[in-house]
Design a protein around this motif. Sequence first.
Motif, short mmCIF file in Angstrom:
data_model
loop_
_atom_site.label_atom_id
_atom_site.label_comp_id
_atom_site.label_asym_id
_atom_site.label_seq_id
_atom_site.Cartn_x
_atom_site.Cartn_y
_atom_site.Cartn_z
N LEU A 1 0.82 -1.22 0.00
CA LEU A 1 0.00 0.00 0.00
C LEU A 1 0.85 1.26 0.00
CD1 LEU A 1 -2.96 -0.90 2.38
CD2 LEU A 1 -3.10 -0.25 -0.03
N ARG A 2 1.95 1.25 0.72
CA ARG A 2 2.83 2.43 0.72
C ARG A 2 3.35 2.71 -0.70
NH1 ARG A 2 5.58 1.00 6.40
NH2 ARG A 2 4.13 2.14 7.69
N LYS A 3 3.75 1.65 -1.40
CA LYS A 3 4.23 1.83 -2.78
C LYS A 3 3.10 2.29 -3.70
CE LYS A 3 8.00 -1.48 -2.59
NZ LYS A 3 8.49 -2.78 -3.03
N GLU A 4 1.94 1.71 -3.53
CA GLU A 4 0.78 2.07 -4.37
C GLU A 4 0.38 3.53 -4.13
OE1 GLU A 4 -2.14 1.75 -7.23
OE2 GLU A 4 -0.41 0.49 -6.84
N ILE A 5 0.41 3.97 -2.89
CA ILE A 5 0.08 5.36 -2.58
C ILE A 5 1.08 6.30 -3.25
CG2 ILE A 5 0.05 7.07 -0.70
CD1 ILE A 5 -1.24 4.79 1.03
N GLN A 6 2.35 5.97 -3.19
CA GLN A 6 3.36 6.80 -3.85
C GLN A 6 3.10 6.89 -5.35
OE1 GLN A 6 7.05 4.94 -2.74
NE2 GLN A 6 7.21 6.08 -0.83
N LEU B 1 -7.52 7.95 -1.45
CA LEU B 1 -8.38 8.11 -0.28
C LEU B 1 -8.60 6.74 0.38
CD1 LEU B 1 -10.30 9.79 1.53
CD2 LEU B 1 -12.11 9.27 -0.13
N ALA B 2 -8.97 5.77 -0.42
CA ALA B 2 -9.20 4.42 0.10
C ALA B 2 -7.90 3.78 0.57
CB ALA B 2 -9.87 3.55 -0.96
N ASN B 3 -6.83 3.90 -0.21
CA ASN B 3 -5.56 3.27 0.16
C ASN B 3 -4.99 3.83 1.45
OD1 ASN B 3 -5.51 1.49 -1.98
ND2 ASN B 3 -4.28 2.82 -3.28
N ARG B 4 -5.05 5.14 1.62
CA ARG B 4 -4.53 5.74 2.86
C ARG B 4 -5.33 5.30 4.08
NH1 ARG B 4 -3.33 11.09 -0.25
NH2 ARG B 4 -1.07 10.95 -0.41
N ALA B 5 -6.64 5.28 3.93
CA ALA B 5 -7.48 4.85 5.06
C ALA B 5 -7.27 3.37 5.36
CB ALA B 5 -8.96 5.12 4.74
N PHE B 6 -7.11 2.56 4.32
CA PHE B 6 -6.87 1.14 4.53
C PHE B 6 -5.50 0.93 5.19
CE2 PHE B 6 -6.00 -3.26 2.90
CZ PHE B 6 -6.99 -3.88 3.64
N LEU B 7 -4.51 1.69 4.76
CA LEU B 7 -3.18 1.61 5.37
C LEU B 7 -3.25 1.97 6.85
CD1 LEU B 7 -0.09 1.30 5.22
CD2 LEU B 7 0.02 3.68 4.45
#
Length: 156
Positions: free
Chosen positions: A83-88, A138-144
């Motif tokens: 998720l960290r990589k995907e957010i970046q 938005l979804a990825n950060r909240a899921f992380l």
Amino acid sequence: MKQLSSMTTCLGIVALVLALFLPAAQAADTCPENLSHLADEMDALLEGVHVKEFKRTMRSVLQASIPQAIQRADGIKEQIAFLRKEIQHQVRVEKSADFIARDVSKNPDGPLKPCKRPEENGYCNTVERYFMAKAANLANRAFLEALECYQRHGYQ
């Protein structure tokens, strides 16, 4: 003596069950079970998206059970790293789309405005990509954040 041994074994099993169940119970009390609290914010972003499958997917992601997702994953640490990589990546997509849309529209300030369907041009496609990246993040950060919460409470 046999009774003491049985009691010790029983207490050991109870301790093991409590050790396994307690983090899950504590996490359920403090960590979100899904991302439904983001529904209004997500709907606002999805107004700029015309791809029905993407909209449907993002809305279903908000309803998905986070504990079930953790159970199905290979491990919480791997999921957090992904998720960290995907957010970046999505941040780069969002910034690129924002830069291009503002350059094309000659609108350096203010929010980007979604296009109406069936407009098809470079600007509209870029703005849609911008809103898709913002919705995904938005979804990825909240899921992380949720995964990190579960990790703090003992989920592996």
